[in-house]
Design a protein around this motif. Structure first.
Motif, PDB file in Angstrom:
ATOM      1  N   GLU A  90       6.123  48.746  77.516  1.00 14.60           N
ATOM      2  CA  GLU A  90       5.292  49.351  76.484  1.00 14.60           C
ATOM      3  C   GLU A  90       3.818  49.105  76.770  1.00 14.60           C
ATOM      4  OE1 GLU A  90       8.418  48.831  72.772  1.00 14.60           O
ATOM      5  OE2 GLU A  90       6.375  48.117  72.516  1.00 14.60           O
ATOM      6  N   ILE A  91       3.023  50.056  76.330  1.00 14.88           N
ATOM      7  CA  ILE A  91       1.571  49.899  76.320  1.00 14.88           C
ATOM      8  C   ILE A  91       1.141  50.123  74.881  1.00 14.88           C
ATOM      9  CG2 ILE A  91      -0.655  50.791  77.105  1.00 14.88           C
ATOM     10  CD1 ILE A  91       0.778  51.771  79.644  1.00 14.88           C
ATOM     11  N   ALA A  92       0.411  49.162  74.334  1.00 10.14           N
ATOM     12  CA  ALA A  92      -0.045  49.268  72.950  1.00 10.14           C
ATOM     13  C   ALA A  92      -1.547  49.037  72.880  1.00 10.14           C
ATOM     14  CB  ALA A  92       0.672  48.247  72.072  1.00 10.14           C
ATOM     15  N   GLU A  93      -2.176  49.805  72.009  1.00 11.48           N
ATOM     16  CA  GLU A  93      -3.578  49.569  71.684  1.00 11.48           C
ATOM     17  C   GLU A  93      -3.618  48.807  70.368  1.00 11.48           C
ATOM     18  OE1 GLU A  93      -5.917  53.305  73.735  1.00 11.48           O
ATOM     19  OE2 GLU A  93      -5.557  53.369  71.587  1.00 11.48           O
ATOM     20  N   ILE A  94      -4.382  47.722  70.348  1.00 13.78           N
ATOM     21  CA  ILE A  94      -4.548  46.905  69.159  1.00 13.78           C
ATOM     22  C   ILE A  94      -5.985  47.085  68.688  1.00 13.78           C
ATOM     23  CG2 ILE A  94      -4.269  44.607  68.160  1.00 13.78           C
ATOM     24  CD1 ILE A  94      -1.733  45.603  69.622  1.00 13.78           C
ATOM     25  N   TYR A  95      -6.162  47.417  67.418  1.00 13.35           N
ATOM     26  CA  TYR A  95      -7.482  47.707  66.856  1.00 13.35           C
ATOM     27  C   TYR A  95      -7.837  46.708  65.771  1.00 13.35           C
ATOM     28  CZ  TYR A  95      -6.050  52.297  68.606  1.00 13.35           C
ATOM     29  OH  TYR A  95      -5.581  53.323  69.374  1.00 13.35           O
TER      30      TYR A  95
ATOM     31  N   LYS B 145     -13.568  46.010  70.197  1.00  9.04           N
ATOM     32  CA  LYS B 145     -12.703  45.814  69.041  1.00  9.04           C
ATOM     33  C   LYS B 145     -11.347  46.472  69.272  1.00  9.04           C
ATOM     34  CE  LYS B 145     -16.668  45.653  65.952  1.00  9.04           C
ATOM     35  NZ  LYS B 145     -17.391  46.369  64.897  1.00  9.04           N
ATOM     36  N   VAL B 146     -11.031  46.754  70.538  1.00  5.42           N
ATOM     37  CA  VAL B 146      -9.743  47.348  70.918  1.00  5.42           C
ATOM     38  C   VAL B 146      -9.204  46.587  72.116  1.00  5.42           C
ATOM     39  CG1 VAL B 146      -8.568  49.425  71.745  1.00  5.42           C
ATOM     40  CG2 VAL B 146     -10.475  49.649  70.148  1.00  5.42           C
ATOM     41  N   ALA B 147      -7.930  46.229  72.056  1.00  9.89           N
ATOM     42  CA  ALA B 147      -7.268  45.585  73.193  1.00  9.89           C
ATOM     43  C   ALA B 147      -6.134  46.489  73.645  1.00  9.89           C
ATOM     44  CB  ALA B 147      -6.724  44.221  72.800  1.00  9.89           C
ATOM     45  N   LEU B 148      -5.946  46.592  74.941  1.00 13.85           N
ATOM     46  CA  LEU B 148      -4.859  47.369  75.510  1.00 13.85           C
ATOM     47  C   LEU B 148      -3.890  46.392  76.152  1.00 13.85           C
ATOM     48  CD1 LEU B 148      -3.837  50.244  76.065  1.00 13.85           C
ATOM     49  CD2 LEU B 148      -5.090  50.164  78.222  1.00 13.85           C
ATOM     50  N   LEU B 149      -2.667  46.316  75.602  1.00 10.48           N
ATOM     51  CA  LEU B 149      -1.659  45.378  76.092  1.00 10.48           C
ATOM     52  C   LEU B 149      -0.576  46.120  76.852  1.00 10.48           C
ATOM     53  CD1 LEU B 149      -2.991  43.725  73.790  1.00 10.48           C
ATOM     54  CD2 LEU B 149      -0.747  42.796  73.323  1.00 10.48           C
ATOM     55  N   TYR B 150      -0.164  45.548  77.974  1.00 10.72           N
ATOM     56  CA  TYR B 150       0.968  46.042  78.742  1.00 10.72           C
ATOM     57  C   TYR B 150       2.013  44.943  78.701  1.00 10.72           C
ATOM     58  CZ  TYR B 150      -2.745  48.836  80.974  1.00 10.72           C
ATOM     59  OH  TYR B 150      -3.806  49.656  81.220  1.00 10.72           O
ATOM     60  N   TYR B 151       3.236  45.267  78.315  1.00 14.92           N
ATOM     61  CA  TYR B 151       4.223  44.211  78.224  1.00 14.92           C
ATOM     62  C   TYR B 151       5.638  44.758  78.381  1.00 14.92           C
ATOM     63  CZ  TYR B 151       4.145  45.942  73.445  1.00 14.92           C
ATOM     64  OH  TYR B 151       4.148  46.756  72.343  1.00 14.92           O
ATOM     65  N   PHE B 152       6.555  43.842  78.656  1.00 13.54           N
ATOM     66  CA  PHE B 152       7.975  44.139  78.759  1.00 13.54           C
ATOM     67  C   PHE B 152       8.695  43.427  77.618  1.00 13.54           C
ATOM     68  CE2 PHE B 152       6.487  44.814  83.027  1.00 13.54           C
ATOM     69  CZ  PHE B 152       7.198  45.927  83.437  1.00 13.54           C
ATOM     70  N   LYS B 153       9.685  44.112  77.033  1.00 18.75           N
ATOM     71  CA  LYS B 153      10.520  43.507  75.995  1.00 18.75           C
ATOM     72  C   LYS B 153      11.975  43.685  76.382  1.00 18.75           C
ATOM     73  CE  LYS B 153       9.491  45.679  72.205  1.00 18.75           C
ATOM     74  NZ  LYS B 153       9.164  46.130  70.855  1.00 18.75           N
ATOM     75  N   ASN B 154      12.830  42.893  75.764  1.00 17.29           N
ATOM     76  CA  ASN B 154      14.266  42.968  75.985  1.00 17.29           C
ATOM     77  C   ASN B 154      14.823  44.236  75.347  1.00 17.29           C
ATOM     78  OD1 ASN B 154      17.136  42.432  74.938  1.00 17.29           O
ATOM     79  ND2 ASN B 154      16.847  40.849  76.496  1.00 17.29           N
TER      80      ASN B 154
END
Length: 160
Positions: A43-48, A82-91
């Protein structure tokens, strides 16, 4: 067969998304790709946030708390942003994504705020699909806060 446009409001206490209830942040998952053979979801999520310190504190919290379950590959954020872009893996096995996909659905949007995940999807099938989804979510300890559903018959859809 029917097509259901569904909005699911979920609380997922074991997921990083629940931590948004403790911070003034919002998130949008921009990309969600199941890697079923690897039992993962990328997933890629933007956090605001309106406050860069609040955003930094949130990122630090999820890194500390969920580092074993979510692998953060990158946080793309200049110190003044004021925005972070996260790349992560989940189960995949114990995921909402799996429950939705196994019930013949297409996920169209996912946003998160105040500890609530807002899932938007189209489901193909009959009405018992909602009880299947509810049972599947209960098995992975996800609480359904609200379901909004709109039903359409397939023969009512115009093909292009």
């Amino acid at each position: 067969m029917h097509v259901y446009k569904v909005k699911l409001d979920l609380k997922h206490g074991s997921c990083w998304t629940y931590k948004t209830s403790n911070f003034k942040v919002k998130a949008e998952v921009k990309y969600l790709f199941p890697l079923i053979t690897k039992n993962s979801i990328f997933e890629i999520a933007e956090i605001y946030s309106n406050d860069k310190n609040e955003l930094s504190d949130f990122i630090s919290t999820i890194n500390r708390r969920y580092g074993n379950n979510i692998k953060v590959a990158n946080i793309d954020r200049p110190s003044s942003s004021k925005v972070a872009l996260l790349y992560y893996f989940k189960n995949f096995d114990s995921s909402v994504t799996r429950v939705i996909i196994e019930n013949n659905a297409v996920i169209t949007n996912l946003s998160i705020s105040n500890g609530i995940e807002e899932w938007y999807a189209y489901f193909f099938g009959e009405e018992e699909i909602l009880s299947n989804i509810s049972h599947g979510l209960k098995r992975i300890d996800v609480k359904v806060e609200n379901i909004d559903m709109e039903k359409t018959k397939v023969n009512d859809i115009k093909m292009i």
